[in-house]
Design an enzyme around this catalytic site. Structure first.
Site, PDB file in Angstrom:
ATOM      1  N   GLY A  84      89.105 -19.480   4.887  1.00  0.00           N
ATOM      2  CA  GLY A  84      87.778 -19.624   4.282  1.00  0.00           C
ATOM      3  C   GLY A  84      87.761 -20.731   3.262  1.00  0.00           C
ATOM      4  O   GLY A  84      88.683 -21.546   3.196  1.00  0.00           O
ATOM      5  N   ASN A  85      86.715 -20.810   2.479  1.00  0.00           N
ATOM      6  CA  ASN A  85      86.640 -21.811   1.415  1.00  0.00           C
ATOM      7  C   ASN A  85      85.895 -21.233   0.217  1.00  0.00           C
ATOM      8  O   ASN A  85      85.406 -20.112   0.266  1.00  0.00           O
ATOM      9  CB  ASN A  85      85.989 -23.099   1.933  1.00  0.00           C
ATOM     10  CG  ASN A  85      84.582 -22.859   2.408  1.00  0.00           C
ATOM     11  OD1 ASN A  85      83.690 -22.565   1.629  1.00  0.00           O
ATOM     12  ND2 ASN A  85      84.375 -22.945   3.724  1.00  0.00           N
ATOM     13  N   SER A  86      85.823 -22.026  -0.859  1.00  0.00           N
ATOM     14  CA  SER A  86      85.325 -21.483  -2.129  1.00  0.00           C
ATOM     15  C   SER A  86      83.824 -21.622  -2.345  1.00  0.00           C
ATOM     16  O   SER A  86      83.354 -21.414  -3.442  1.00  0.00           O
ATOM     17  CB  SER A  86      86.016 -22.189  -3.306  1.00  0.00           C
ATOM     18  OG  SER A  86      87.353 -22.409  -3.032  1.00  0.00           O
TER      19      SER A  86
END
Ligand code: CTP
Length: 406
Positions: A211-213
């Site tokens: 995933g990412n932030s």
């Protein structure tokens, strides 16, 4: 700290205004509640006085020495009426002054936002729709009601959005005169704006993902700004951490493949597409159906990743002439190098505008402020720093300019 008048009309949704009031006072605002007489059938005067810390009046002749009917409106930075009933909307549209709240509306110089709540038949009735149109023409911000369960067994458009969804509108309108002025223009009325927001997840197995932030704040700020300017808004939401604006339709997605599917479906009906989502560029070639066990990976786990569909590029190459597509570029560069990378990306993606931001250090994610540069294929439109709420309007201004030129 701003001075807010919170008007409450006589509908069952008046109880939701207690939470809205709490959010306003928690943010440090000075709130005077002005209920209509019939609103007190739903929530009593004592509740409003205790929660706001101010005495509560409904009529012009109570405490006439304070001339509250003129003073409250004149001194307010923002007037919010939630819920606004069909009757209150009718009285506001015809300029009646038969209680304190309608007097406030006639004396307010500040932005005024109404959040209607009523049964679907009443909301859709030609009289109510005509009154709403009149108010909007005069610059009153009328938020579309939510579609959902109403009092009793029926459901449809007419629900008051939750306080957590309405409050960001309040914050946004108080933020700057530019934002409030943009919101009263309704220059996006009749247009459908599709915004993708958040960050996609690519599952390795049922519990683990890449995933990412991204929190979705930038995309949701654009969606909110578009809704305030009158657009019909659809949010394609990939794991967002902030509320969706009142009145917007939400389409949740998990992976970049889901995003591609949702966007492909929605694109033919969109006037403006904003791809603010942080979409994963890689996904596992095959996701494991069961949880990957540690014992099966004693020597470590090798991930075999393949590229995902570039959704922005695909949409841009297929778009009809009158559609405007805005992409985002997250780059870990600064200055001229940032601009060069952005312009190269714009050319590669084929979109109309690219919003470039520097994500070095991860500082942008989840933060209220941002610094952006917007480029078109042949020009740098401008660079701005500010809250994501204010920047959202800059982005919509730039998209509007492309749309009207096209
Ligand atoms: N985007 C997309 N589909 C993808 C990846 C990104 O539609 N599979 C969109 C994003 O929503 C954003 C834009 O493309 O609007 C740019 O995303 P970014 O991650 O900056 O660019 P990439 O094309 O992924 O290029 P790179 O990571 O190599 O810089």
């Amino acid at each position: 700290m701003a001075r807010i008048v919170l008007g409450v009309a006589g509908g069952i949704a008046a109880y939701k205004a207690c939470e809205l009031l709490r959010l306003m006072t928690k943010a440090g605002h000075d709130v005077t509640v002005v209920p209509t007489e019939s609103a007190l059938n739903f929530v009593g005067r004592t509740t409003w006085e205790a929660l706001s810390g101010h005495p509560v009046k409904t009529q012009v002749f109570e405490g006439a020495d304070e001339v509250a009917h003129v003073r409250l409106g004149q001194q307010a930075d923002l007037v919010v009426i939630a819920p606004a009933t069909a009757d209150l909307i009718a009285r506001a549209a015809t300029g009646r002054a038969d209680d304190l709240l309608t007097n406030v509306l006639l004396t307010a110089h500040c932005p005024v936002m109404l959040a209607p709540a009523m049964h679907t038949e009443m909301w859709l009735h030609a009289a109510t729709q005509a009154n709403v149109a009149t108010l909007r023409e005069r610059g009153v911000i009328v938020v579309d009601p939510d579609d959902g369960r109403l009092t009793g067994p029926d459901s449809g458009p007419g629900r008051l959005p939750e306080a957590a969804d309405l409050f960001p509108n309040v914050a946004s309108l108080l933020e700057s005169e530019t934002v409030a002025a943009a919101a009263t223009r309704r220059d996006l009325a009749g247009r459908h704006v599709v915004v993708s927001a958040g960050g996609t997840r690519e599952h390795l197995d049922p519990v683990r993902y890449l995933g990412n932030s991204s929190s979705g704040l930038m995309g949701l700020s654009i969606a909110r700004a578009a809704a305030l300017r009158g657009a019909r808004v659809t949010v394609v939401a990939a794991h967002i951490e902030h509320p969706v604006p009142a009145g917007a339709t939400v389409r949740p997605v998990v992976s970049t493949a889901d995003l591609a599917e949702a966007m492909t479906e929605l694109a033919p009906e969109a006037d403006v597409i904003v791809m603010a989502v942080a979409a994963a560029d890689f996904t596992p070639r095959t996701a494991s159906a069961g949880k990957i066990k540690k014992e099966s990976a004693d020597a470590g786990l090798q991930l075999d990743l393949v590229q995902t569909t570039d959704v922005l590029k695909t949409l841009s190459h297929r778009r009809p002439r009158e559609q405007t597509i805005v992409g985002f570029a997250a780059e870990t560069a600064t200055g001229d190098e940032l601009l060069r990378l952005g312009q190269e990306k714009l050319a590669r993606k084929g979109c109309d505008l690219l919003v470039i931001n520097d994500v070095s250090g991860g500082g942008v994610f989840g933060q209220a402020d941002n610094a952006i540069t917007i480029v078109s294929p042949d020009a740098v439109i401008g660079s701005w720093t500010g809250s994501k709420g204010a920047l959202a309007h800059r982005i919509l201004d730039a998209a509007g300019a492309v749309g009207s030129a096209g």
